[in-house]
Design a protein around this motif. Structure first.
Motif, PDB file in Angstrom:
ATOM      1  N   SER A 167     -45.918 -13.371  66.411  1.00 12.64           N
ATOM      2  CA  SER A 167     -46.001 -12.285  67.385  1.00 12.64           C
ATOM      3  C   SER A 167     -46.186 -12.831  68.801  1.00 12.64           C
ATOM      4  O   SER A 167     -45.553 -12.366  69.742  1.00 12.64           O
ATOM      5  CB  SER A 167     -47.159 -11.361  67.017  1.00 12.64           C
TER       6      SER A 167
ATOM      7  N   TYR B  52     -34.414 -16.129  60.984  1.00  6.48           N
ATOM      8  CA  TYR B  52     -35.672 -15.447  61.295  1.00  6.48           C
ATOM      9  C   TYR B  52     -36.564 -15.377  60.060  1.00  6.48           C
ATOM     10  O   TYR B  52     -37.732 -15.766  60.105  1.00  6.48           O
ATOM     11  CB  TYR B  52     -35.410 -14.041  61.841  1.00  6.48           C
TER      12      TYR B  52
ATOM     13  N   SER C 254     -43.114 -14.136  70.302  1.00  5.10           N
ATOM     14  CA  SER C 254     -42.195 -13.064  70.699  1.00  5.10           C
ATOM     15  C   SER C 254     -42.640 -12.378  71.984  1.00  5.10           C
ATOM     16  O   SER C 254     -42.111 -11.325  72.339  1.00  5.10           O
ATOM     17  CB  SER C 254     -42.091 -12.025  69.580  1.00  5.10           C
ATOM     18  N   ASN C 255     -43.632 -12.960  72.673  1.00  7.94           N
ATOM     19  CA  ASN C 255     -44.143 -12.426  73.944  1.00  7.94           C
ATOM     20  C   ASN C 255     -44.669 -11.000  73.804  1.00  7.94           C
ATOM     21  O   ASN C 255     -44.448 -10.162  74.672  1.00  7.94           O
ATOM     22  CB  ASN C 255     -43.074 -12.487  75.042  1.00  7.94           C
ATOM     23  N   ASN C 256     -45.382 -10.733  72.724  1.00  6.01           N
ATOM     24  CA  ASN C 256     -45.968  -9.417  72.528  1.00  6.01           C
ATOM     25  C   ASN C 256     -47.306  -9.318  73.259  1.00  6.01           C
ATOM     26  O   ASN C 256     -47.901 -10.325  73.637  1.00  6.01           O
ATOM     27  CB  ASN C 256     -46.167  -9.133  71.034  1.00  6.01           C
TER      28      ASN C 256
END
Length: 146
Positions: free
Chosen positions: A115, A76, A118-120
């Motif tokens: 972001s 990550y 990350s499906n934000n």
């Protein structure tokens, strides 16, 4: 009254790992991934070592859990760094100059991209873009001081 002052400097060791991918963009991106990914894995190692010492126990299960967490965190952190370094290099090449604006744009774009991946929500993506740009700009200005 006499005064004394301690002056000097601290230089951290510089570690260069040369990985030639045949393209400067890829070289910078992979270099950022490897270096910062290693930092992420080392952070997990230190944290888990502390927890083992605090609890006074160590087992094969804990070791396996630690190794998995090291790989996950290293990947990550490395991915975030690789995206940022690659974007900064690309923006530098496009703009033809090396300055703090490259860091700001790279940080903002990297924050937004990671972001979004990350499906934000849209608001979280904007906040992460602002945060990424601010952190990258601050790091760039701090590097000018040293």
């Amino acid at each position: 009254m006499p005064r004394s002052r301690l002056s000097g400097s601290f230089n951290s060791p510089k570690v260069d790992v040369v990985i030639d991918m045949g393209n400067p963009f890829l070289n910078h991106t992979v270099d950022g991934f490897v270096k910062i990914g290693t930092v992420g894995a080392a952070r997990v190692t230190a944290e888990e070592t502390f927890h083992c010492l605090k609890k006074g126990e160590f087992s094969k299960h804990i070791l396996e859990h630690t190794l998995k967490k090291m790989c996950k965190e290293g990947a990550y952190w490395g991915t975030v760094a690789g995206v940022y370094v690659g974007m900064e290099y690309g923006i530098e090449r496009i703009r033809g100059t090396r300055d703090w604006k490259n860091a700001t744009l790279s940080g903002a774009l990297s924050g937004a991209l990671i972001s979004a991946a990350s499906n934000n929500s849209r608001d979280k993506i904007v906040a992460d873009a602002i945060t990424g740009g601010a952190i990258a700009t601050a790091a760039e200005f701090l590097s000018y001081l040293t």
